[in-house]
Design a protein around this motif. Sequence first.
Motif, mmCIF file in Angstrom:
data_model
loop_
_atom_site.group_PDB
_atom_site.id
_atom_site.type_symbol
_atom_site.label_atom_id
_atom_site.label_comp_id
_atom_site.label_asym_id
_atom_site.label_seq_id
_atom_site.Cartn_x
_atom_site.Cartn_y
_atom_site.Cartn_z
ATOM 1 N N PRO A 73 8.326 9.982 -21.477
ATOM 2 C CA PRO A 73 8.452 8.993 -20.408
ATOM 3 C C PRO A 73 8.003 9.506 -19.040
ATOM 4 C CG PRO A 73 10.411 9.019 -21.769
ATOM 5 C CD PRO A 73 9.575 10.174 -22.204
ATOM 6 N N TRP A 74 8.007 10.826 -18.859
ATOM 7 C CA TRP A 74 7.617 11.376 -17.564
ATOM 8 C C TRP A 74 6.176 11.003 -17.216
ATOM 9 C CZ3 TRP A 74 9.230 12.422 -13.136
ATOM 10 C CH2 TRP A 74 8.576 13.287 -12.267
ATOM 11 N N ASP A 75 5.322 10.902 -18.233
ATOM 12 C CA ASP A 75 3.936 10.514 -17.990
ATOM 13 C C ASP A 75 3.864 9.154 -17.298
ATOM 14 O OD1 ASP A 75 2.818 12.771 -18.996
ATOM 15 O OD2 ASP A 75 2.522 11.974 -21.013
ATOM 16 N N ALA A 76 4.789 8.284 -17.683
ATOM 17 C CA ALA A 76 4.786 6.945 -17.085
ATOM 18 C C ALA A 76 5.564 6.895 -15.777
ATOM 19 C CB ALA A 76 5.372 5.949 -18.081
ATOM 20 N N LEU A 77 6.603 7.736 -15.666
ATOM 21 C CA LEU A 77 7.439 7.719 -14.451
ATOM 22 C C LEU A 77 6.779 8.462 -13.291
ATOM 23 C CD1 LEU A 77 10.983 8.399 -15.952
ATOM 24 C CD2 LEU A 77 10.296 6.356 -14.713
ATOM 25 N N ARG A 78 6.013 9.502 -13.628
ATOM 26 C CA ARG A 78 5.442 10.353 -12.576
ATOM 27 C C ARG A 78 4.509 9.602 -11.611
ATOM 28 N NH1 ARG A 78 2.563 15.327 -14.878
ATOM 29 N NH2 ARG A 78 1.287 13.662 -15.685
ATOM 30 N N PRO A 79 3.571 8.772 -12.097
ATOM 31 C CA PRO A 79 2.645 8.125 -11.152
ATOM 32 C C PRO A 79 3.321 7.344 -10.028
ATOM 33 C CG PRO A 79 1.820 7.892 -13.381
ATOM 34 C CD PRO A 79 3.202 8.460 -13.493
ATOM 35 N N PRO A 80 4.291 6.431 -10.346
ATOM 36 C CA PRO A 80 4.902 5.717 -9.217
ATOM 37 C C PRO A 80 5.727 6.626 -8.310
ATOM 38 C CG PRO A 80 5.961 5.102 -11.296
ATOM 39 C CD PRO A 80 4.749 5.896 -11.636
ATOM 40 N N ILE A 81 6.359 7.659 -8.894
ATOM 41 C CA ILE A 81 7.163 8.560 -8.051
ATOM 42 C C ILE A 81 6.246 9.365 -7.119
ATOM 43 C CG2 ILE A 81 8.650 10.624 -8.068
ATOM 44 C CD1 ILE A 81 9.983 9.526 -10.573
ATOM 45 N N THR A 82 5.189 9.934 -7.668
ATOM 46 C CA THR A 82 4.291 10.730 -6.823
ATOM 47 C C THR A 82 3.562 9.831 -5.812
ATOM 48 O OG1 THR A 82 2.643 10.615 -8.585
ATOM 49 C CG2 THR A 82 3.887 12.635 -8.433
ATOM 50 N N ALA A 83 3.234 8.603 -6.226
ATOM 51 C CA ALA A 83 2.568 7.683 -5.293
ATOM 52 C C ALA A 83 3.495 7.366 -4.121
ATOM 53 C CB ALA A 83 2.161 6.405 -6.010
ATOM 54 N N ALA A 84 4.792 7.193 -4.427
ATOM 55 C CA ALA A 84 5.764 6.909 -3.361
ATOM 56 C C ALA A 84 5.846 8.089 -2.399
ATOM 57 C CB ALA A 84 7.134 6.619 -3.970
ATOM 58 N N PHE A 85 5.892 9.296 -2.951
ATOM 59 C CA PHE A 85 5.927 10.493 -2.093
ATOM 60 C C PHE A 85 4.670 10.584 -1.241
ATOM 61 C CE2 PHE A 85 9.259 12.411 -4.843
ATOM 62 C CZ PHE A 85 10.105 12.800 -3.830
ATOM 63 N N GLN A 86 3.524 10.300 -1.864
ATOM 64 C CA GLN A 86 2.260 10.397 -1.123
ATOM 65 C C GLN A 86 2.225 9.384 0.034
ATOM 66 O OE1 GLN A 86 -0.566 10.005 -4.295
ATOM 67 N NE2 GLN A 86 -0.348 12.141 -4.900
ATOM 68 N N SER A 87 2.735 8.175 -0.222
ATOM 69 C CA SER A 87 2.765 7.156 0.834
ATOM 70 C C SER A 87 3.625 7.624 2.003
ATOM 71 C CB SER A 87 3.334 5.839 0.295
ATOM 72 O OG SER A 87 2.435 5.247 -0.587
ATOM 73 N N LEU A 88 4.798 8.174 1.665
ATOM 74 C CA LEU A 88 5.697 8.654 2.723
ATOM 75 C C LEU A 88 5.048 9.807 3.493
ATOM 76 C CD1 LEU A 88 9.266 8.655 1.171
ATOM 77 C CD2 LEU A 88 8.579 7.540 3.278
ATOM 78 N N ASP A 89 4.463 10.735 2.737
ATOM 79 C CA ASP A 89 3.821 11.885 3.394
ATOM 80 C C ASP A 89 2.691 11.427 4.306
ATOM 81 O OD1 ASP A 89 5.524 13.559 2.115
ATOM 82 O OD2 ASP A 89 4.121 14.221 0.581
ATOM 83 N N ALA A 90 1.887 10.480 3.792
ATOM 84 C CA ALA A 90 0.741 9.998 4.577
ATOM 85 C C ALA A 90 1.216 9.320 5.859
ATOM 86 C CB ALA A 90 -0.089 9.035 3.737
ATOM 87 N N THR A 91 2.263 8.515 5.740
ATOM 88 C CA THR A 91 2.768 7.824 6.937
ATOM 89 C C THR A 91 3.395 8.813 7.907
ATOM 90 O OG1 THR A 91 3.227 5.899 5.565
ATOM 91 C CG2 THR A 91 4.257 5.953 7.719
ATOM 92 N N ASN A 92 4.172 9.740 7.378
ATOM 93 C CA ASN A 92 4.823 10.712 8.267
ATOM 94 C C ASN A 92 3.808 11.598 8.981
ATOM 95 O OD1 ASN A 92 7.535 10.165 8.206
ATOM 96 N ND2 ASN A 92 7.812 11.130 6.229
ATOM 97 N N SER A 93 2.672 11.832 8.321
ATOM 98 C CA SER A 93 1.672 12.695 8.966
ATOM 99 C C SER A 93 1.124 12.040 10.235
ATOM 100 C CB SER A 93 0.526 13.003 7.998
ATOM 101 O OG SER A 93 -0.241 11.844 7.776
ATOM 102 N N THR A 94 1.285 10.735 10.356
ATOM 103 C CA THR A 94 0.792 10.044 11.555
ATOM 104 C C THR A 94 1.809 10.087 12.691
ATOM 105 O OG1 THR A 94 1.702 7.892 10.932
ATOM 106 C CG2 THR A 94 -0.491 8.438 10.085
ATOM 107 N N ALA A 95 3.040 10.458 12.349
ATOM 108 C CA ALA A 95 4.095 10.441 13.366
ATOM 109 C C ALA A 95 3.865 11.508 14.427
ATOM 110 C CB ALA A 95 5.450 10.648 12.709
ATOM 111 N N THR A 96 3.462 12.685 13.974
ATOM 112 C CA THR A 96 3.296 13.796 14.910
ATOM 113 C C THR A 96 2.271 13.461 15.989
ATOM 114 O OG1 THR A 96 3.826 15.296 13.126
ATOM 115 C CG2 THR A 96 2.823 16.257 15.063
ATOM 116 N N ALA A 97 1.148 12.903 15.550
ATOM 117 C CA ALA A 97 0.096 12.581 16.519
ATOM 118 C C ALA A 97 0.582 11.547 17.528
ATOM 119 C CB ALA A 97 -1.131 12.066 15.779
#
Lengths: 273, 95
Positions: free
Chosen positions: B44-68
């Motif tokens: 099941p991890w194969d199916a669970l990993r994509p949405p979890i990592t995508a969520a992390f990537q979205s948060l990371d991408a948005t947070n990276s704009t905060a500093t600027a």
Amino acid sequence: MTTAPAPLGTIDPFFQNAAKEEELMQVRDKIQEFCNALDAMRPLVHDTLEGMLIASLGTAAPLVTACWAAFDGVIHVAPKLIEWYNDVCQWVWAPQNLLDLATAMQPAYDKATECKQALVRSAMPADKLWEGVAVDAYYAHIEKHNASASDVEACVKSMMDAIRDAGSAGIIATYVALGALVAALLALISGLVALIPPATPAGAGLIIAGIGGFAAIIAALGAFAQSQVGTVTAMQSKLDGTLRSNNFPGGTWPRAESKALVTAVESVGGWSY
Amino acid sequence: MGDFKVAYEGLVAEQAYVRDTGVAQASVSRAIAGFPGAVKQWGPWDALRPPITAAFQSLDATNSTATAGLGSVADLLHQVQVAYEHTEIANTVHQ
């Protein structure tokens, strides 16, 4: 006066099962040894079966053939035990890893909460003397970032909840399945006992049925897991929407630009977004 | 002058909080790659990993704009503070 918090140290999530992997692998090796022994015993069992049956029953070729075929069938399916043992191990430990991951996210959630609570007017009093549009713009800025920080906090919370739910549901499903696995295991043991001739075919039947039970349980767990994927995917979709809402114009944190600083110090007019 | 200093420090604190939220998320995001084998090989991890990592990537991408964004505002405020300090000093000298 607000002061900058100390920098956050690196978070190193602790996965409880990492230390136990070696033990699990040792059990797997024992099962492998059992399968190897079963295979190695093949010629000996054949000769013994034949000798015992002929000695007790005279020429009993059909029964010998049946026992031989049954024993051969057990040898054929026994390696599947390794495969399913690995599956069961993963089911027992993997959902726990998800719970550990949710726990590891707690500092991120705490920081997001701290961030939201810091971005309030009372925590940044800057209007004792400063007044006018500039200080108003400053507070407007704080307000905008407070809204964004609230969204980040909600996003982290929804991630934690979805991951924790998937882990908890996986653990519950695993416990239910373990009950069925014990029954299948008992069938396997009964079958092993009954492998002694002349009941070999019946014993082989029990063993094969037990192994079939293992397969069915693992398949059912897999189907259950798919239902959890929908929950996590829904969380991700909602999170993406939140991070592209009005609080994050253009998908970024609100960014202020000076309106009038370049003209003169006195005409600082605040910021636009 | 004190107001500007408080406002500036407030923004610096805000920047630090946002940065730490990003650091915490990024740490957990990286940790997924280090999951014990039990999860890596879990079907099941194969199916669970994509949405979890995508969520992390979205948060990371948005947070990276905060500093600027925050950095520019903090710098701006700091410039204003310094400018006012200079003005005050100049006024003091004139007096």
